[in-house]
Every structure is written in C-alpha cells, then in structure tokens.
Write a protein that holds these residues in place. Sequence first.
Motif, PDB file in Angstrom:
ATOM      1  N   GLY A   1      -5.905   1.869 -26.747  1.00 12.99           N
ATOM      2  CA  GLY A   1      -4.813   1.895 -25.669  1.00 12.99           C
ATOM      3  C   GLY A   1      -4.842   0.932 -24.546  1.00 12.99           C
ATOM      4  N   LEU A   2      -5.539  -0.332 -25.075  1.00 13.51           N
ATOM      5  CA  LEU A   2      -5.641  -1.377 -24.086  1.00 13.51           C
ATOM      6  C   LEU A   2      -4.523  -2.405 -24.267  1.00 13.51           C
ATOM      7  CD1 LEU A   2      -7.702  -2.261 -21.817  1.00 13.51           C
ATOM      8  CD2 LEU A   2      -8.422  -3.774 -23.701  1.00 13.51           C
ATOM      9  N   ASP A   3      -3.797  -2.456 -23.160  1.00 19.38           N
ATOM     10  CA  ASP A   3      -2.783  -3.585 -23.049  1.00 19.38           C
ATOM     11  C   ASP A   3      -3.607  -4.838 -22.749  1.00 19.38           C
ATOM     12  OD1 ASP A   3      -0.326  -2.428 -23.769  1.00 19.38           O
ATOM     13  OD2 ASP A   3      -0.274  -1.498 -21.839  1.00 19.38           O
ATOM     14  N   VAL A   4      -3.183  -6.059 -23.217  1.00 16.28           N
ATOM     15  CA  VAL A   4      -3.982  -7.438 -23.101  1.00 16.28           C
ATOM     16  C   VAL A   4      -2.816  -8.381 -22.680  1.00 16.28           C
ATOM     17  CG1 VAL A   4      -5.580  -9.242 -23.789  1.00 16.28           C
ATOM     18  CG2 VAL A   4      -5.686  -6.613 -24.865  1.00 16.28           C
ATOM     19  N   GLU A   5      -2.920  -8.861 -21.344  1.00 14.57           N
ATOM     20  CA  GLU A   5      -1.933  -9.890 -21.041  1.00 14.57           C
ATOM     21  C   GLU A   5      -2.822 -11.189 -20.552  1.00 14.57           C
ATOM     22  OE1 GLU A   5       1.231  -8.745 -20.460  1.00 14.57           O
ATOM     23  OE2 GLU A   5       0.904  -6.681 -20.627  1.00 14.57           O
ATOM     24  N   PHE A   6      -2.132 -12.452 -21.218  1.00 11.24           N
ATOM     25  CA  PHE A   6      -2.586 -13.590 -20.628  1.00 11.24           C
ATOM     26  C   PHE A   6      -1.639 -14.449 -19.990  1.00 11.24           C
ATOM     27  CE2 PHE A   6      -6.878 -14.518 -22.855  1.00 11.24           C
ATOM     28  CZ  PHE A   6      -6.849 -13.520 -23.514  1.00 11.24           C
ATOM     29  N   ALA A   7      -1.686 -15.112 -18.722  1.00  4.37           N
ATOM     30  CA  ALA A   7      -0.909 -16.083 -18.356  1.00  4.37           C
ATOM     31  C   ALA A   7      -0.911 -17.373 -19.225  1.00  4.37           C
ATOM     32  CB  ALA A   7      -0.941 -16.349 -16.949  1.00  4.37           C
ATOM     33  N   GLU A   8      -0.101 -18.219 -19.339  1.00  6.30           N
ATOM     34  CA  GLU A   8      -0.134 -19.238 -20.248  1.00  6.30           C
ATOM     35  C   GLU A   8      -1.121 -20.159 -19.426  1.00  6.30           C
ATOM     36  OE1 GLU A   8       3.552 -21.602 -20.391  1.00  6.30           O
ATOM     37  OE2 GLU A   8       2.333 -23.565 -20.764  1.00  6.30           O
ATOM     38  N   GLY A   9      -1.907 -20.665 -20.132  1.00  5.66           N
ATOM     39  CA  GLY A   9      -3.398 -21.506 -19.608  1.00  5.66           C
ATOM     40  C   GLY A   9      -4.463 -20.599 -19.652  1.00  5.66           C
ATOM     41  N   GLU A  10      -4.146 -19.116 -19.536  1.00  2.00           N
ATOM     42  CA  GLU A  10      -5.571 -18.410 -18.998  1.00  2.00           C
ATOM     43  C   GLU A  10      -6.435 -18.479 -20.082  1.00  2.00           C
ATOM     44  OE1 GLU A  10      -4.424 -14.377 -18.014  1.00  2.00           O
ATOM     45  OE2 GLU A  10      -6.497 -14.013 -17.877  1.00  2.00           O
ATOM     46  N   GLU A  11      -7.762 -18.390 -20.024  1.00  2.54           N
ATOM     47  CA  GLU A  11      -8.703 -18.309 -21.027  1.00  2.54           C
ATOM     48  C   GLU A  11      -9.721 -16.977 -21.086  1.00  2.54           C
ATOM     49  OE1 GLU A  11     -11.218 -21.716 -20.630  1.00  2.54           O
ATOM     50  OE2 GLU A  11      -9.275 -23.385 -20.421  1.00  2.54           O
ATOM     51  N   VAL A  12     -10.064 -16.806 -22.298  1.00  4.06           N
ATOM     52  CA  VAL A  12     -11.127 -15.929 -22.523  1.00  4.06           C
ATOM     53  C   VAL A  12     -12.379 -16.649 -22.929  1.00  4.06           C
ATOM     54  CG1 VAL A  12     -10.325 -15.361 -24.682  1.00  4.06           C
ATOM     55  CG2 VAL A  12     -11.917 -13.742 -23.705  1.00  4.06           C
ATOM     56  N   ARG A  13     -13.406 -16.405 -22.035  1.00  2.00           N
ATOM     57  CA  ARG A  13     -14.783 -17.088 -22.577  1.00  2.00           C
ATOM     58  C   ARG A  13     -15.335 -16.300 -23.837  1.00  2.00           C
ATOM     59  NH1 ARG A  13     -19.550 -17.414 -18.485  1.00  2.00           N
ATOM     60  NH2 ARG A  13     -20.396 -15.343 -19.239  1.00  2.00           N
TER      61      ARG A  13
ATOM     62  N   ILE B   1     -16.192  -1.466 -28.004  1.00  2.00           N
ATOM     63  CA  ILE B   1     -15.041  -0.891 -27.214  1.00  2.00           C
ATOM     64  C   ILE B   1     -15.498  -0.869 -25.702  1.00  2.00           C
ATOM     65  CG2 ILE B   1     -14.077   1.267 -26.692  1.00  2.00           C
ATOM     66  CD1 ILE B   1     -14.114   2.212 -29.636  1.00  2.00           C
ATOM     67  N   ARG B   2     -16.641  -0.893 -25.615  1.00  2.00           N
ATOM     68  CA  ARG B   2     -17.384  -1.211 -24.205  1.00  2.00           C
ATOM     69  C   ARG B   2     -16.972  -2.646 -23.721  1.00  2.00           C
ATOM     70  NH1 ARG B   2     -21.556   1.875 -24.955  1.00  2.00           N
ATOM     71  NH2 ARG B   2     -22.758   0.124 -25.531  1.00  2.00           N
ATOM     72  N   ASP B   3     -17.529  -3.387 -24.608  1.00  2.00           N
ATOM     73  CA  ASP B   3     -17.443  -4.850 -24.207  1.00  2.00           C
ATOM     74  C   ASP B   3     -16.196  -5.202 -24.210  1.00  2.00           C
ATOM     75  OD1 ASP B   3     -20.084  -5.002 -24.390  1.00  2.00           O
ATOM     76  OD2 ASP B   3     -20.345  -5.732 -26.377  1.00  2.00           O
ATOM     77  N   VAL B   4     -15.264  -5.064 -25.125  1.00  2.00           N
ATOM     78  CA  VAL B   4     -13.820  -5.409 -25.004  1.00  2.00           C
ATOM     79  C   VAL B   4     -12.872  -4.860 -23.777  1.00  2.00           C
ATOM     80  CG1 VAL B   4     -11.456  -5.134 -25.918  1.00  2.00           C
ATOM     81  CG2 VAL B   4     -13.488  -5.790 -27.357  1.00  2.00           C
ATOM     82  N   ALA B   5     -13.239  -3.587 -23.240  1.00  2.00           N
ATOM     83  CA  ALA B   5     -12.626  -3.012 -22.313  1.00  2.00           C
ATOM     84  C   ALA B   5     -13.052  -3.811 -21.234  1.00  2.00           C
ATOM     85  CB  ALA B   5     -12.960  -1.474 -21.965  1.00  2.00           C
ATOM     86  N   SER B   6     -14.398  -3.974 -20.905  1.00  2.00           N
ATOM     87  CA  SER B   6     -14.933  -4.739 -19.479  1.00  2.00           C
ATOM     88  C   SER B   6     -14.704  -6.152 -19.726  1.00  2.00           C
ATOM     89  CB  SER B   6     -16.662  -4.447 -19.416  1.00  2.00           C
ATOM     90  OG  SER B   6     -17.205  -4.838 -20.384  1.00  2.00           O
ATOM     91  N   GLY B   7     -14.831  -6.779 -20.735  1.00  2.00           N
ATOM     92  CA  GLY B   7     -14.507  -8.203 -20.929  1.00  2.00           C
ATOM     93  C   GLY B   7     -13.055  -8.567 -20.801  1.00  2.00           C
ATOM     94  N   PHE B   8     -12.144  -7.938 -21.044  1.00  2.00           N
ATOM     95  CA  PHE B   8     -10.511  -8.278 -20.964  1.00  2.00           C
ATOM     96  C   PHE B   8     -10.275  -7.800 -19.579  1.00  2.00           C
ATOM     97  CE2 PHE B   8      -9.330  -8.680 -25.803  1.00  2.00           C
ATOM     98  CZ  PHE B   8      -9.362 -10.234 -25.567  1.00  2.00           C
TER      99      PHE B   8
END
Length: 325
Positions: free
Chosen positions: A273-285, A25-32
């Motif tokens: 309760g986390l909304d996750v948004e990516f723009a087209e072409g955006e990356e997650v390492r 949970i910590r890693d996802v919240a901080s990473g996203f």
Amino acid sequence: MNSLPLPHNRIEVLLRPGALREGLIRDVASGFGASPKRLPPKYFYDDRGSGLFEDVTRLPEYYLTRAERALLEAHASEIAQAADARVLLELGSGSSAKTRLLLDAMAVDGLAAYVPVDVSEGALQGALADLAADYPALPTHGVVADFEDRLVDLPSPGRRLFAFLGSTIGNFAPPERADFLDRLADAMAPGETLLLGTDLVKDPARLVRAYDDAAGVTAEFNLNVIHVLNRELDGDLDPGDFRHRAVWDADREWMEMSLRALRPVSARLQAIGLDVEFAEGEEVRTEISAKFRKDRVTTELKEAGLELEAWWTDGDFALSLARRV
Ligand code: AVJ
C-alpha cells in the motif's frame, strides 16, 4: 577443535521463513521514505539480476573480477600456507567461481570442509553440485543465511579461513562496515584468518567506465531492481521511466549508482500500500561501492581486532589476509 560429526554434504538454512521478505518491506518503506531516496543493493540479485551481474564480471571495463582472480591464481598457495586452516568458509559465495583456486591450494594439507554461506539457496545448491563433481571427497556444509546478521552461528568444524571476496565489503557505508567487521571478528576464533577482496581508489574515469559500461549491461543490472520491486511487491513502476547513473564521490571515495527519473513518476507498490512519487530528475541511490587504500583497510581491520598479515595487489585491486588476535 571441537568438531561435530557432519554428514558429508549438507545445506542448512539459518534464515527464518519470511525474513527476506520482511527485510525487503522494511528497506523499501524506509528507503523510499528517505530523502534522498535509497535502496540497498542486495535486491539486485534475483535470478535475472545474478545473471546480469555474471555478465558484468565479463565486461572489458569491469576489471575487478579478473584482477581478483589473477591475484588468487598467483598467491593461493601463500594464502593457504599463511592461513593454515582446515576449513574454507566463504561469505556470499554465489557461484563459488573462485573457490577452486583456494581449495586446490589448501587441499595439500587436508581440508575438513568447505562452508559456503549465501542468501540464495538455489545458488548454494548449484555451486555445491558443481563442486561435488570435482571434489567428491570434500565435505561441504552450505549455509543459507543473511551474513549481515547470523555470523556467530556459522559452523566451525575446524580452524577456518574466512573469505569475503569480490569487494562486496564496498557495498557497506563506513559505519555499517565497522559494525560488520566487529561482528565478523567476534565470530572468529583467535588465530583464524580473513581473506578480504577490496577494490582500490584509482583514476575516476576508469571507475566510472567500470560502472557505466558501453554495452549497457550495468544499466540493465541497476534497472533490474525495478523489476524485483514490481514482482515482489505488486508494483507498477516502469523501468523506462528511469535512467542508470554512476558517479564517483571523490570525498567519500566511493562509486555511487542511482536511478534517475526521466519524468515525474507516480507509482504504487500494491502489496504494501505504498505510493511512490518521483519528481523529474529525482534519484534513488541503489548502491555504493567503496574504493580502498591500504591504510584504510589496515586501520579498519585493526579496529575490529584483525591484524593485517599480508597484502597482495596489482595496483587496481587488493587481497588482504588478516588474523584474529
Ligand atoms: C558485487 C558489490 C562487488 O560493487 O562492483 C557491479 C556490484 N555494481 N557493477 C561492485 C556491481 C555495479 C559489485 N559488487
């Protein structure tokens, strides 16, 4: 050496209940929340992801596992002799697939115990059950732990050879790597040794092929983290919205894996309760996989108080043996 009477075979859990989930949970919240987005690679490895990684190790392009195994086969007795240890302690032991090569070489002098450390209790149970069939007299002491934080609590029923194989150390960025080696060296007694597997800097085209194979297995492995997030955090991310990418970073000398959004993504991880948004072409390492040179390995080990004593390589991959001074 002070050795406690150990039951012949046991598994000890050094993981606080809930610790893994809290970490996720910590890693996802901080990473996203970060920019660029990032996730730690450790979340690839649920049962499906561990299976996909096993498949990766058999790919023609993924030379690492075969290279390390060949080095262990060629040099196990030198390693055992130099280490002069009575305990094999393996960090991130997984299926303990390469362990037998070291155990066989060490057994000549009589082994006190095999101590595999892994975050997956299931993997430890499976590996130890398999080993017990082949080594009925070998005492084993499995430890369920996140070796990122519980190194000093690891058992010491005799002088240890620590093994940290597979180039797993490449998943750390340099500051975390230094911190990890410091804590590892702190946990080691003077005279104890570390056998470290590191992948080496080489032709970038070969590296990219190793991390972006023709059959698409690495892509599935990378995308598996989406399935893990959906399951663990009640998410509605669509793996079909993302594409696997593997890029060589020539300045930092690491392979970087990421997932790139093929279209704008708007998803939710309901459990936190986390909304996750990516723009087209955006990356997650999703992973870095550092590649090494002998100088850097020598220096980094030395800075942690570990003296390099031997270096075996086929030009692609290296095993080093270092002693706690
Ligand atoms: C298990 C971390 C060593 O970095 O080569 C394989 C994981 N990632 N293919 C690596 C991995 C993509 C692997 N390690």
